[in-house]
Scaffold this active site. Structure first.
Site, PDB file in Angstrom:
ATOM      1  N   ASP A 136      -7.164  -1.797  14.231  1.00 10.05           N
ATOM      2  CA  ASP A 136      -8.562  -2.163  13.968  1.00 10.05           C
ATOM      3  C   ASP A 136      -8.676  -3.437  13.127  1.00 10.05           C
ATOM      4  O   ASP A 136      -9.727  -3.759  12.591  1.00 10.05           O
ATOM      5  CB  ASP A 136      -9.308  -0.999  13.288  1.00 10.05           C
ATOM      6  CG  ASP A 136      -8.659  -0.590  11.980  1.00 10.05           C
ATOM      7  OD1 ASP A 136      -7.721  -1.280  11.525  1.00 10.05           O
ATOM      8  OD2 ASP A 136      -9.091   0.429  11.394  1.00 10.05           O
ATOM      9  N   ASP A 181       0.810  -1.212   0.000  1.00  9.54           N
ATOM     10  CA  ASP A 181       0.000   0.000   0.000  1.00  9.54           C
ATOM     11  C   ASP A 181       0.845   1.264   0.000  1.00  9.54           C
ATOM     12  O   ASP A 181       2.068   1.210   0.174  1.00  9.54           O
ATOM     13  CB  ASP A 181      -0.958   0.001   1.206  1.00  9.54           C
ATOM     14  CG  ASP A 181      -0.268  -0.363   2.517  1.00  9.54           C
ATOM     15  OD1 ASP A 181       0.968  -0.392   2.553  1.00  9.54           O
ATOM     16  OD2 ASP A 181      -0.972  -0.609   3.507  1.00  9.54           O
ATOM     17  N   HIS A 241      -6.969  -4.182  10.325  1.00 11.23           N
ATOM     18  CA  HIS A 241      -6.795  -4.114   8.871  1.00 11.23           C
ATOM     19  C   HIS A 241      -5.491  -4.755   8.414  1.00 11.23           C
ATOM     20  O   HIS A 241      -4.512  -4.802   9.149  1.00 11.23           O
ATOM     21  CB  HIS A 241      -6.928  -2.676   8.353  1.00 11.23           C
ATOM     22  CG  HIS A 241      -5.849  -1.725   8.773  1.00 11.23           C
ATOM     23  ND1 HIS A 241      -6.106  -0.504   9.346  1.00 11.23           N
ATOM     24  CD2 HIS A 241      -4.507  -1.804   8.675  1.00 11.23           C
ATOM     25  CE1 HIS A 241      -4.975   0.118   9.585  1.00 11.23           C
ATOM     26  NE2 HIS A 241      -3.984  -0.651   9.189  1.00 11.23           N
ATOM     27  N   GLU A 257      -9.467  -1.297   5.413  1.00  8.75           N
ATOM     28  CA  GLU A 257     -10.096  -0.874   6.659  1.00  8.75           C
ATOM     29  C   GLU A 257     -11.366  -1.691   6.929  1.00  8.75           C
ATOM     30  O   GLU A 257     -11.897  -2.328   6.011  1.00  8.75           O
ATOM     31  CB  GLU A 257     -10.454   0.603   6.554  1.00  8.75           C
ATOM     32  CG  GLU A 257      -9.245   1.523   6.361  1.00  8.75           C
ATOM     33  CD  GLU A 257      -8.492   1.793   7.656  1.00  8.75           C
ATOM     34  OE1 GLU A 257      -8.372   0.875   8.494  1.00  8.75           O
ATOM     35  OE2 GLU A 257      -8.015   2.924   7.829  1.00  8.75           O
TER      36      GLU A 257
HETATM   37  C1  GLP Z   1      -0.410   0.535   8.440  1.00 12.53           C
HETATM   38  C2  GLP Z   1      -0.111  -0.318   7.217  1.00 12.53           C
HETATM   39  C3  GLP Z   1      -0.307  -1.782   7.504  1.00 12.53           C
HETATM   40  C4  GLP Z   1       0.423  -2.157   8.779  1.00 12.53           C
HETATM   41  C5  GLP Z   1      -0.119  -1.353   9.922  1.00 12.53           C
HETATM   42  C6  GLP Z   1       0.489  -1.711  11.253  1.00 12.53           C
HETATM   43  O1  GLP Z   1      -1.755   0.719   8.612  1.00 12.53           O
HETATM   44  N1  GLP Z   1      -0.925   0.055   6.111  1.00 12.53           N
HETATM   45  O2  GLP Z   1       0.137  -2.554   6.400  1.00 12.53           O
HETATM   46  O3  GLP Z   1       0.246  -3.523   9.027  1.00 12.53           O
HETATM   47  O4  GLP Z   1       0.135   0.012   9.629  1.00 12.53           O
HETATM   48  O5  GLP Z   1       1.577  -0.905  11.545  1.00 12.53           O
HETATM   49  P1  GLP Z   1       2.594  -1.213  12.708  1.00 12.53           P
HETATM   50  O6  GLP Z   1       3.401  -2.382  12.251  1.00 12.53           O
HETATM   51  O7  GLP Z   1       3.423   0.031  12.789  1.00 12.53           O
HETATM   52  O8  GLP Z   1       1.806  -1.482  13.917  1.00 12.53           O
END
Ligand code: GLP
Length: 265
Positions: free
Chosen positions: A136, A67, A138, A143
């Site tokens: 949440d 993404d 995702h 989302e």
């Molecule tokens: C963002 C990304 C996700 C990732 C998430 C968790 O939302 N789009 O792909 O899994 O963050 O981030 P973190 O690893 O910093 O908790």
């Protein structure tokens, strides 16, 4: 589904990197789906170490990032383009022509998203998809409420995600409200998925994702339907799991089974 519980973030990262490295050694032209976020940084650090110290070769590997924020220039320090170069690509021998990252400034987003899907197909599909999990539930930026069959597209971020991300931007107004993300359906098409979760603040959501009902309200829960899902969580992230002891029991017995069969770890 297989769940491996590791003592802490470091041990989780080492195990995840070992699995990615094995995938590349077995198939040097592997197609990897890559994630961003704090969870995967340790895995990338360890992969860089394996590349430098053990000569892990990325020259034939193709990558697709999950993404990217929208709109955002690739040079922005908070863009996922910037992140993945800083945390991984700048330190390994990856061919820049084999790197794919959603374009945070593209004008025709529909055409771009279709192109991204086509490129994944042309590459032969994703062999190993690395995933983190949002608070949440995702995966990517799918989302709550995302269709479980969705493909690459532009998504509006939830108020919670925008709030979570505010800490990374100088001004609240600068936090992107949209993202281009590969879809839940695109993720499910990957041959193998590797989901990582670390820390206390992921405990509740990990429980929902792997022990709760499959629902579009927690898009990670659809991974329960994937034919080859490996979850690696640290002690803190796995602390709310009801069947924690059962997963540990399976891991012990799998180890024993390997001594009885020809399978290697
Ligand atoms: C963002 C990304 C996700 C990732 C998430 C968790 O939302 N789009 O792909 O899994 O963050 O981030 P973190 O690893 O910093 O908790």
């Amino acid at each position: 589904m297989r769940l491996i519980i590791k003592k802490d973030y470091r041990a989780m990262s080492k195990k995840a990197a070992k699995i990615v490295a094995e995938q590349i050694r077995e198939k040097p032209d592997s197609v990897l789906g890559l994630a961003t976020g704090s969870t995967v940084i340790g895995t990338y650090k360890e992969l860089i170490r394996i590349h430098k110290k053990e000569g892990l070769d990325f020259s034939e590997v193709t990558t697709f990032n999950l993404d990217e924020y929208y709109p955002i220039p690739s040079t922005h320090p908070q863009s996922y383009h910037y992140f993945i170069h800083k945390e991984l690509f700048n330190h390994i021998n990856i061919d820049p022509d084999r790197i794919h990252i959603p374009d945070g400034l593209v004008k025709n987003t529909n055409a771009f998203c279709q192109w991204y899907e086509d490129e994944i197909k042309k590459a032969g599909g994703i062999d190993l998809q690395l995933l983190g999990i949002g608070k949440d539930g995702h995966i990517g930026f799918n989302e709550p409420g995302s269709s479980l069959g969705s493909r690459t597209r532009i998504k509006t971020l939830t108020a919670q995600t925008i709030k979570d991300n505010a800490q990374f931007f100088k001004k609240k107004e600068d936090v992107p409200k949209f993202a281009i993300t590969i879809g839940v359906g695109t993720i499910l098409d990957a041959k193998r998925c590797l989901l990582l979760a670390s820390g206390k603040n992921k405990a509740k959501v990990l429980k929902k994702a792997i022990e709760g009902p499959i629902t579009a309200q927690v898009t990670a829960s659809v991974l329960q339907m994937h034919k080859e899902l490996l979850v690696i969580a640290d002690e803190e992230a796995s602390s709310a799991l009801e069947r924690k002891e059962y997963y540990q029991h399976i891991e012990e017995l799998t180890g024993k089974l390997k001594t009885l069969t020809l399978e290697e770890d």
